[in-house]
Design a protein around this motif. Structure first.
Motif, PDB file in Angstrom:
ATOM      1  N   PRO B 338      13.566 -75.071  36.690  1.00  0.00           N
ATOM      2  CA  PRO B 338      14.176 -73.212  37.280  1.00  0.00           C
ATOM      3  C   PRO B 338      15.648 -72.796  38.517  1.00  0.00           C
ATOM      4  CG  PRO B 338      12.236 -74.369  37.782  1.00  0.00           C
ATOM      5  CD  PRO B 338      13.281 -75.453  37.724  1.00  0.00           C
ATOM      6  N   GLN B 357      13.539 -60.677  38.364  1.00  0.00           N
ATOM      7  CA  GLN B 357      12.077 -62.036  38.003  1.00  0.00           C
ATOM      8  C   GLN B 357      12.726 -63.321  38.763  1.00  0.00           C
ATOM      9  OE1 GLN B 357       9.005 -60.578  37.307  1.00  0.00           O
ATOM     10  NE2 GLN B 357       8.120 -62.768  37.843  1.00  0.00           N
ATOM     11  N   PRO B 359      11.771 -67.323  38.763  1.00  0.00           N
ATOM     12  CA  PRO B 359      10.980 -68.321  38.349  1.00  0.00           C
ATOM     13  C   PRO B 359      10.320 -68.770  38.678  1.00  0.00           C
ATOM     14  CG  PRO B 359      13.249 -69.624  39.024  1.00  0.00           C
ATOM     15  CD  PRO B 359      13.181 -67.851  39.709  1.00  0.00           C
ATOM     16  N   GLU B 360       9.005 -68.698  37.087  1.00  0.00           N
ATOM     17  CA  GLU B 360       7.541 -69.545  38.321  1.00  0.00           C
ATOM     18  C   GLU B 360       7.310 -70.674  38.517  1.00  0.00           C
ATOM     19  OE1 GLU B 360       3.082 -68.597  36.787  1.00  0.00           O
ATOM     20  OE2 GLU B 360       4.310 -67.817  35.649  1.00  0.00           O
ATOM     21  N   LYS B 362       5.165 -73.601  39.847  1.00  0.00           N
ATOM     22  CA  LYS B 362       3.733 -73.918  40.099  1.00  0.00           C
ATOM     23  C   LYS B 362       3.474 -75.419  40.765  1.00  0.00           C
ATOM     24  CE  LYS B 362       2.340 -72.477  35.643  1.00  0.00           C
ATOM     25  NZ  LYS B 362       2.759 -72.682  34.085  1.00  0.00           N
ATOM     26  N   LYS B 368       9.357 -75.303  45.270  1.00  0.00           N
ATOM     27  CA  LYS B 368       8.480 -74.466  45.893  1.00  0.00           C
ATOM     28  C   LYS B 368       9.072 -73.502  47.581  1.00  0.00           C
ATOM     29  CE  LYS B 368       5.060 -71.436  45.774  1.00  0.00           C
ATOM     30  NZ  LYS B 368       4.704 -70.862  44.418  1.00  0.00           N
ATOM     31  N   TYR B 371      11.978 -71.127  46.276  1.00  0.00           N
ATOM     32  CA  TYR B 371      11.593 -69.999  45.429  1.00  0.00           C
ATOM     33  C   TYR B 371      11.265 -69.067  46.883  1.00  0.00           C
ATOM     34  CZ  TYR B 371       7.930 -66.694  43.547  1.00  0.00           C
ATOM     35  OH  TYR B 371       7.731 -65.605  43.129  1.00  0.00           O
ATOM     36  N   SER B 375      12.643 -65.574  46.791  1.00  0.00           N
ATOM     37  CA  SER B 375      12.295 -64.242  47.292  1.00  0.00           C
ATOM     38  C   SER B 375      12.029 -63.717  48.503  1.00  0.00           C
ATOM     39  CB  SER B 375      10.862 -64.921  46.830  1.00  0.00           C
ATOM     40  OG  SER B 375      10.509 -64.701  47.727  1.00  0.00           O
TER      41      SER B 375
END
Lengths: 109, 642
Positions: B338, B357, B359-360, B362, B368, B371, B375
Motif C-alpha cells: 500500500p 482512490q 489503497p484498500e 483490510k 490503517k 490510511y 484520507s
C-alpha cells in the motif's frame, strides 16, 4: 505602542509610549476612548515616550479633542518630544491643542 | 529512484543477523561436538586396545600354563626320562596353537646321554614328529631362549621369528626354566619350551579396525613389527627402523614408550607415508610378553562424520536462509505494497486530484492509521483548497476592484506633462506614489481665467480606501469651489466647511493651495496644516515657507483660514511635498527629514522640475534602502518663467 493610565490631582494621566502609526492607531483610539467614556473630564496625554506619530495618530488626538470639547472637558498635552512638537507645528495642530512642557504645568493651568 | 527498497533493507538486516547467529551457534556446536567425538574416539580406541590385549593375553596365558606345569612336573620328578617324548607329543596333540615343544636339559645333565639331552616334538604337516636337539653345530645352551630364562630365572617369551623349517610360520617360543634337586639342593636343570604359531595373533590383529583405514599393529619388546597390515614390515622392520627411514623422531619416541610397556592416547607427533595429515595413536603393552599393541588412525577420519554433518548443516542453513529471504520479501511486499500506492496517491493529490482512490487496507495496524490520516488529509486538503479558491477569488476580486479604483484615482489627477504646452509662463511636474493600491495624497493644478495658475497638494489622514475616498471628495470640491472663487483663503475655508459637516470619522486633510498670477508673478496661498513648501529662487537661494498656523481642513466647520502672498521672479521654483517624503523611514526607523530634503534641493537648484523630482526620488531610495514604503509619497515642482 503602550498606554498607561494613572490618576493624579483630579487629572487622569494617559502616558503614551512608542509609535502611533496606521497599525497601532486603532488600538490607541480604543484606549483613549475608554478613558473618555469612563467619564473623566480632565485628561492629560503625557507624550514623553511617544517618538513617532502618523496622520492616523493625529486623527485620534483630534477625535479625543472633539469629544472632550463636546462634554466641556479638558484635554491637555505635555512632554512632547521635538519631533512630535514639529509635526504639531507643521500641521497647525499646535494652535488647537493645549500643549505644556510637563505634567506639573499642565495641572496648574 | 528505487535502488534500495524497504524489503531489501529489511532482508539484508535479517540475513546479516541470521548469518551472525548461525556462525556463533555453529562455532559453539562445532567446538563441543568435536571435543565429544574426540573423547568418544579416545574411549573407543582405548577399549579396542584393551580388548585386543585381553584377547591375546587370554591365549598366551593359556599356553603359558602348559610349560609351567611341565616344569613343576619335572621338578617334582613326576616324569621319567623315557616318557618325555610321548608326553610332549600328547601336549601337541591337545593344543593346536603349539607347533613344537622341547625339554632341554643342562649340558651333561645326564652323563650317560652325552653332552646334550633335549627331546623335541614338532609338527610336520599333519604329523607330529620327534627329534633330539643339540650337536656341535647347535649348542642350544647358548641360545637366547635357553640363556635368558636361565639367567633371569623367570619364564621368557622369545622374539618372534619365522620358522623356516616348519612351514614358514611366524613363531615365538616360550621358555620356562625348571629345577631339580641335586644333593637336596634346588638347582637349575634346563628349560621347557613351547613354540607357538602366531598365525592366530595375526588373525586377531587383522580384525582390529577403526574408522575407515585405521588399523592395529603389534611390536615386540625390541620394537620389531610382529603384525602389521603391510606384510613387508612384519619381522623385517622395527618401529625404529621405520622411524629412521622416514626421518620421524616422533615415531621413535612413541616406539620407546611402547617397548617400555606404557599406554597412552595421543595425537601422533609424526607423519606417515600411509596417510598424509594428522594421525592419532593409542598404544598399550601386553603384560606377559612385553609386546606392545598400537592402534593408529587419521584425524580426518575421526572427524569425518562431523564434517559430513557440517556439510549437511550448511546446506540446510543456506537453503533455510534462502527460503527465509523469499518469505521475508513476500511478507514485506505484501505489508508495504500500500505504501507505493500511497506515494502515487500523494503525488496525484499534490497535482490537484483530491478524489484519487486510496489503497484498500483490510488490516487494523499502522497501515490503517496511515490510511486514516491520509484520507483525513485528502478530505481536509480538498476542503481547504475549495475555501482557498473562494478566498483567492474574493481577494482577486478585491484586488481587481482596487486596481480599477487606483486607475480611477490616478485619472482624477493631472498626469500629462508638460500640461500646458501653450502656456510658456509656467511649467509643472508632479508624481504621486501610493503606499497601497489607492492612497490619500492628492495634487492638482489648473488655470483660471487664462492668467491665474491654481495648484494644490494635500494629504488625507490615514491610508488606503477610506483615505482615497476622502481624497476624491476633496479634489472634486476644490475643482467645483474654484470655479467661482479665486481667493485661496475663501477656497480653503469653503472646502473646510464642506468637509467638516457630517465628518463622523474625523478624517482630515492637510492642504496647501496657491494661486499664481501669471502676469505679475504674485503668489497668494493658504496652508491648512500642510508641510511648508520650499521656494527656490533663480539666484540659487532656497527658502522654506513659514510654518502655518492653520489646522488641516475637515476638523472644525467654523475655522477661519487666512492667506499670505509671495512675489515670484521669473526662474523661481516652488517644491511641494507630502510627509511621505520628509517622513520616509529606513529599516532603523530613521526619517528622511527636512535636512535631507533641503540638501537634495540645494544640490539641484538649476535642475528642471522633472530632474529635481527624479533626484529627490533617488535620494529617497538611497535613504530607505528597500524598506517598504509606509506612506503615500507626493511631490510637485512648479517653475515660473515670467
Amino acid at each position: 505602542m503602550n498606554v498607561l493610565v494613572t490618576s493624579s490631582n483630579d487629572y487622569t494621566i494617559v502616558t503614551i509610549e512608542g509609535r502611533i502609526d496606521a497599525t497601532s492607531s486603532n488600538e490607541f483610539e480604543k484606549s483613549v476612548m475608554e478613558v473618555i467614556e469612563e467619564g473623566n473630564t480632565k485628561i492629560i496625554l503625557d507624550c514623553s515616550g511617544l517618538n513617532y506619530i502618523s496622520s492616523s495618530g493625529l486623527r485620534v488626538f483630534l477625535i479625543a479633542l472633539k469629544k472632550m470639547k463636546a462634554i466641556k472637558g479638558q484635554l491637555k498635552l505635555c512632554n512632547l518630544q521635538p519631533v512630535i512638537q514639529g509635526i504639531f507645528d507643521v500641521s497647525g495642530f499646535a494652535t488647537i491643542f493645549s500643549i505644556f512642557p510637563d505634567q506639573k504645568s499642565a495641572m496648574e493651568r | 529512484m528505487k535502488t534500495h527498497t524497504l524489503s531489501s533493507h529489511i532482508i539484508s538486516y535479517v540475513l546479516l543477523f541470521c548469518i551472525g547467529l548461525f556462525l556463533v551457534t555453529f562455532s559453539i556446536y562445532y567446538y563441543f561436538t568435536r571435543s565429544t567425538i574426540q573423547e568418544t574416539t579416545k574411549e573407543n580406541a582405548v577399549a579396542l586396545a584393551n580388548n585386543t590385549v585381553n584377547r591375546i593375553e587370554l591365549v598366551l596365558n593359556t599356553e603359558e600354563r602348559i610349560p609351567e606345569i611341565v616344569a613343576k612336573m619335572l621338578e617334582s620328578s613326576f616324569l621319567d626320562r623315557d616318557s618325555l617324548i610321548p608326553f610332549l607329543k600328547s601336549i601337541l596333540k591337545n593344543n593346536k596353537n603349539i607347533c613344537g615343544s622341547s625339554i632341554s636339559y643342562e649340558p651333561n645333565y645326564f652323563p650317560d646321554k652325552g653332552m646334550f639331552y633335549a627331546p623335541y616334538v614338532f609338527r610336520q604337516g599333519s604329523k607330529i614328529r620327534s627329534t633330539m636337539l643339540g650337536n656341535e653345530n647347535y649348542e642350544y645352551a647358548f641360545m637366547d631362549w635357553y640363556q635368558i630364562p636361565k639367567m633371569t630365572q623367570t619364564p621368557y617369551w622369545s622374539e618372534p621369528y619365522f620358522d623356516e623349517g616348519g612351514g614358514n610360520m611366524l613363531m615365538t617360543t616360550y621358555s620356562v626354566p625348571f629345577y631339580t634337586y641335586k644333593k637336596r639342593e634346588r638347582t637349575f636343570s634346563g628349560v621347557v619350551t613351547i613354540d607357538i604359531s602366531l598365525e592366530w595373533l595375526t588373525k586377531i590383529m587383522s580384525t582390529v579396525k577403526i574408522f575407515k583405514t585405521g588399523y592395529a599393529f603389534l611390536i615386540s619388546q625390541n620394537g620389531t613389527i610382529i603384525t602389521h597390515p603391510n606384510k613387508d614390515y612384519v619381522m623385517n622392520q622395527s618401529i625404529f627402523t621405520i622411524a629412521k627411514e622416514n626421518n620421524q623422531p616422533g615415531m621413535r619416541d612413541i616406539g620407546r614408550q611402547m617397548i617400555k610397556g606404557g599406554g597412552n592416547f595421543a595425537s601422533a607427533d609424526f607423519k606417515s607415508k600411509w596417510h598424509p595429515g594428522k594421525l592419532w595413536i593409542n598404544y598399550k603393552g601386553l603384560p606377559s610378553s612385553h609386546w606392545s599393541i598400537g592402534v593408529i588412525y587419521p584425524e580426518s577420519e575421526m572427524f569425518a562424520s562431523l564434517h559430513q554433518i557440517n556439510i549437511i548443516l550448511i546446506c540446510l542453513i543456506v537453503v533455510g536462509l534462502f527460503l527465509l529471504s523469499l518469505f521475508t520479501v513476500k511478507i514485506i511486499r505484501k505489508l508495504t505494497s500500500p505504501l507505493k500506492h500511497f506515494a502515487d496517491s500523494a503525488r496525484l493529490i499534490a497535482a490537484g486530484d483530491f478524489n484519487v482512490q486510496l489503497p484498500e487496507i483490510k488490516t487494523q495496524d499502522e497501515m490503517k492509521e496511515l490510511y486514516n490520516s491520509f484520507s483525513y488529509m485528502q478530505k481536509e486538503l480538498a476542503e481547504y483548497i475549495v475555501s482557498l479558491k473562494d478566498t483567492t477569488a474574493a481577494k482577486e476580486k478585491i484586488e481587481s476592484e482596487l486596481r480599477i479604483a487606483s486607475e480611477i484615482q490616478m485619472a482624477m489627477i493631472p498626469h500629462i506633462f508638460p500640461p500646458f504646452p501653450d502656456l510658456p509662463q509656467v511649467d509643472v511636474f508632479a508624481v504621486l506614489k501610493s503606499a497601497k493600491e489607492v492612497g490619500g495624497d492628492l495634487y492638482d493644478f489648473f488655470v483660471i481665467d487664462g492668467n491665474k495658475f491654481c495648484f494644490a497638494i494635500g494629504d488625507v489622514s490615514g491610508k488606503g480606501v477610506p483615505a482615497s475616498l476622502f481624497m476624491a471628495v476633496t479634489r472634486t470640491l476644490v475643482r467645483s469651489i474654484s470655479d467661482k472663487e479665486i481667493s485661496p483663503s475663501v477656497i480653503v475655508s469653503t472646502l473646510n466647511k464642506s468637509l467638516s459637516s457630517n465628518n463622523e470619522s474625523s478624517m482630515f486633510v492637510t492642504f496647501f493651495l496657491g494661486v499664481l498670477d501669471l502676469a505679475t508673478g504674485e503668489l497668494r496661498y493658504s496652508n491648512a496644516g500642510h508641510n511648508p513648501p520650499v521656494v527656490i529662487r533663480g539666484n540659487g537661494d532656497v527658502i522654506m515657507f513659514e510654518k502655518t498656523k492653520y489646522i488641516p481642513v475637515g476638523l472644525f466647520e467654523d475655522f477661519d483660514y487666512g492667506e499670505l502672498s509671495l512675489q515670484l521672479a521669473p526662474g523661481d521654483k516652488i517644491f511641494l511635498y507630502t510627509d511621505g517624503v520628509s517622513e520616509a523611514e529606513n529599516v532603523e526607523n530613521k526619517l528622511f527629514g527636512e535636512d535631507n530634503l533641503m540638501k537634495v534641493i540645494g544640490e539641484n537648484v538649476k535642475a528642471s522640475p522633472r530632474d529635481l523630482i527624479h533626484n529627490m526620488e533617488v535620494g529617497l531610495a538611497e535613504h530607505v534602502k528597500g524598506h517598504t514604503q509606509s506612506d503615500d509619497i507626493t511631490m510637485m515642482t512648479i517653475v515660473y518663467n515670467g
